[in-house]
Design an enzyme around this catalytic site. Sequence first.
Site, mmCIF file in Angstrom:
data_model
loop_
_atom_site.group_PDB
_atom_site.id
_atom_site.type_symbol
_atom_site.label_atom_id
_atom_site.label_comp_id
_atom_site.label_asym_id
_atom_site.label_seq_id
_atom_site.Cartn_x
_atom_site.Cartn_y
_atom_site.Cartn_z
ATOM 1 N N ASN A 15 -4.786 1.929 -1.940
ATOM 2 C CA ASN A 15 -5.357 0.568 -1.922
ATOM 3 C C ASN A 15 -6.115 0.238 -3.204
ATOM 4 O O ASN A 15 -6.554 -0.892 -3.381
ATOM 5 C CB ASN A 15 -6.251 0.348 -0.689
ATOM 6 C CG ASN A 15 -7.569 1.083 -0.775
ATOM 7 O OD1 ASN A 15 -7.747 1.969 -1.598
ATOM 8 N ND2 ASN A 15 -8.496 0.729 0.082
ATOM 9 N N ASP B 245 -10.155 3.480 1.958
ATOM 10 C CA ASP B 245 -10.373 3.009 3.329
ATOM 11 C C ASP B 245 -11.153 4.036 4.170
ATOM 12 O O ASP B 245 -12.012 3.653 4.979
ATOM 13 C CB ASP B 245 -9.037 2.711 4.021
ATOM 14 C CG ASP B 245 -8.434 1.401 3.537
ATOM 15 O OD1 ASP B 245 -9.187 0.519 3.093
ATOM 16 O OD2 ASP B 245 -7.194 1.269 3.592
ATOM 17 N N LYS C 147 0.806 -1.232 0.000
ATOM 18 C CA LYS C 147 0.000 0.000 0.000
ATOM 19 C C LYS C 147 0.839 1.283 0.000
ATOM 20 O O LYS C 147 0.480 2.259 -0.651
ATOM 21 C CB LYS C 147 -0.942 0.011 1.202
ATOM 22 C CG LYS C 147 -2.122 -0.929 1.074
ATOM 23 C CD LYS C 147 -2.977 -0.772 2.328
ATOM 24 C CE LYS C 147 -4.316 -1.417 2.192
ATOM 25 N NZ LYS C 147 -5.221 -0.997 3.272
ATOM 26 N N ALA D 205 -4.267 1.640 9.371
ATOM 27 C CA ALA D 205 -5.728 1.712 9.454
ATOM 28 C C ALA D 205 -6.155 2.949 10.237
ATOM 29 O O ALA D 205 -7.109 3.645 9.870
ATOM 30 C CB ALA D 205 -6.272 0.444 10.105
ATOM 31 N N GLY E 72 -16.127 -4.706 11.699
ATOM 32 C CA GLY E 72 -15.122 -4.332 10.709
ATOM 33 C C GLY E 72 -15.355 -4.903 9.318
ATOM 34 O O GLY E 72 -14.785 -4.403 8.348
ATOM 35 N N TYR F 225 -12.272 -7.962 12.060
ATOM 36 C CA TYR F 225 -13.448 -8.741 11.639
ATOM 37 C C TYR F 225 -13.201 -10.249 11.695
ATOM 38 O O TYR F 225 -14.026 -11.042 11.234
ATOM 39 C CB TYR F 225 -13.933 -8.320 10.249
ATOM 40 C CG TYR F 225 -12.905 -8.434 9.153
ATOM 41 C CD1 TYR F 225 -12.647 -9.653 8.540
ATOM 42 C CD2 TYR F 225 -12.176 -7.323 8.762
ATOM 43 C CE1 TYR F 225 -11.689 -9.756 7.565
ATOM 44 C CE2 TYR F 225 -11.221 -7.414 7.776
ATOM 45 C CZ TYR F 225 -10.979 -8.626 7.178
ATOM 46 O OH TYR F 225 -10.025 -8.737 6.210
ATOM 47 N N GLY G 186 -1.499 2.908 13.430
ATOM 48 C CA GLY G 186 -0.905 2.283 12.233
ATOM 49 C C GLY G 186 -1.607 2.782 10.974
ATOM 50 O O GLY G 186 -2.251 3.844 10.979
HETATM 51 P P1 ATR Z 1 -2.739 -1.658 10.342
HETATM 52 O O1 ATR Z 1 -2.197 -1.324 8.985
HETATM 53 O O2 ATR Z 1 -3.835 -2.708 10.336
HETATM 54 O O3 ATR Z 1 -3.137 -0.443 11.114
HETATM 55 P P2 ATR Z 1 -0.241 -1.765 11.762
HETATM 56 O O4 ATR Z 1 0.189 -0.572 10.983
HETATM 57 O O5 ATR Z 1 0.699 -2.914 11.942
HETATM 58 O O6 ATR Z 1 -1.553 -2.403 11.128
HETATM 59 O O7 ATR Z 1 -0.759 -1.259 13.204
HETATM 60 C C1 ATR Z 1 -1.092 -2.143 14.232
HETATM 61 C C2 ATR Z 1 -1.640 -1.348 15.419
HETATM 62 O O8 ATR Z 1 -1.972 -2.266 16.476
HETATM 63 C C3 ATR Z 1 -0.636 -0.366 16.013
HETATM 64 O O9 ATR Z 1 -1.324 0.753 16.517
HETATM 65 C C4 ATR Z 1 -0.001 -1.200 17.129
HETATM 66 O O10 ATR Z 1 0.587 -0.450 18.179
HETATM 67 P P3 ATR Z 1 2.151 -0.010 18.099
HETATM 68 O O11 ATR Z 1 2.198 1.147 17.154
HETATM 69 O O12 ATR Z 1 2.518 0.316 19.469
HETATM 70 O O13 ATR Z 1 2.889 -1.225 17.552
HETATM 71 C C5 ATR Z 1 -1.229 -1.914 17.656
HETATM 72 N N1 ATR Z 1 -0.837 -3.111 18.419
HETATM 73 C C6 ATR Z 1 -0.373 -4.285 17.911
HETATM 74 N N2 ATR Z 1 -0.117 -5.147 18.936
HETATM 75 C C7 ATR Z 1 -0.394 -4.488 20.096
HETATM 76 C C8 ATR Z 1 -0.332 -4.821 21.484
HETATM 77 N N3 ATR Z 1 0.081 -6.035 21.900
HETATM 78 N N4 ATR Z 1 -0.719 -3.883 22.389
HETATM 79 C C9 ATR Z 1 -1.142 -2.658 21.995
HETATM 80 N N5 ATR Z 1 -1.225 -2.290 20.694
HETATM 81 C C10 ATR Z 1 -0.872 -3.176 19.756
#
Ligand code: ATR
Length: 280
Positions: A92, A108, A71, A138, A246, A225, A136
Amino acid sequence: MTQTSHAPLAGVMGWPISHSLSPRLHSYWLKENGIDGAYVPLPVSPDNLEHALKALPKLGFRGVNLTVPHKEAAVPFLDHVSDVATRIGAVNTVFVSEDGTLSGTNTDAFGFLENLRRNAPQWSETKGPVVVLGAGGAACAVVAALLDLDVVEIRLLNRTTEKAHALAESLGGPIKIVEWSERGEALDGSTLLVNTTTLGMVGQPRLELSLAALPKSAIVYDLVYAPLETELLSAARSLGLSTVDGLGMLLYQAAPGFEGWFGVQPIVTDGLRDAVLSTP
Ligand code: ATR
């Protein structure tokens, strides 16, 4: 549906791609609308992304969806990138023009809002703060969508607080960063809670959060989801709160691509949801 040699083609590029629900979704719409076309999964490794994108016009493709990990990486390989995709920093949906140029956008934010509007029409951006968990990719689309609505305040929380600050800085607007440890208290007085983290997803840790501070009129929206009924949504429902799942966002974000490639505005129905959820 049998495809003739003139059948319009589209697909989804990812690496790996076997998990993607998009082929099932678009194939349902093709069949429902009696369109002689095809939407196929395209396993494209990061090394091959540029060549694969540039080959689309020669292969007769009308366009593609992009998923993990393409992406953000695709942006430099496109001829035009829409304002919303530039703001989110990710594409996307790609359209191939008649002259063979490639235009990228991001649907999105649209999918997030359309799903909210359809499933929680009582929610209004003017009534109070919104809480967004995660920072992140999303979260970026969700926050951009909410900012476009002129929401009064977004309380943004992420395990890694610096990422929340970076997101707020890149998008601007009324974003208040709150520490992850304060997530229960942050819900006080908010009208909408959105989980954009991977917490609660199959194989991931639980989202530990008390919903006690949420007003009774608040909406709880989980982007996860798988499972469809997350622990967060079931806790919200048991408190009498309205919920949005979702899967709807995935379905609504797909519609602009389908319309651009195949020329028909598709509709999101229960039949589509069932088809996407059914085991292949
Ligand atoms: P996406 O593209 O789906 O948003 P991503 O960019 O990998 O996926 O983002 C994942 C999100 O889930 C992030 O906000 C991540 O927090 P960090 O920025 O601190 O990594 C959050 N996340 C993943 N595992 C986590 C956990 N165990 N506790 C809290 N937040 C978590």
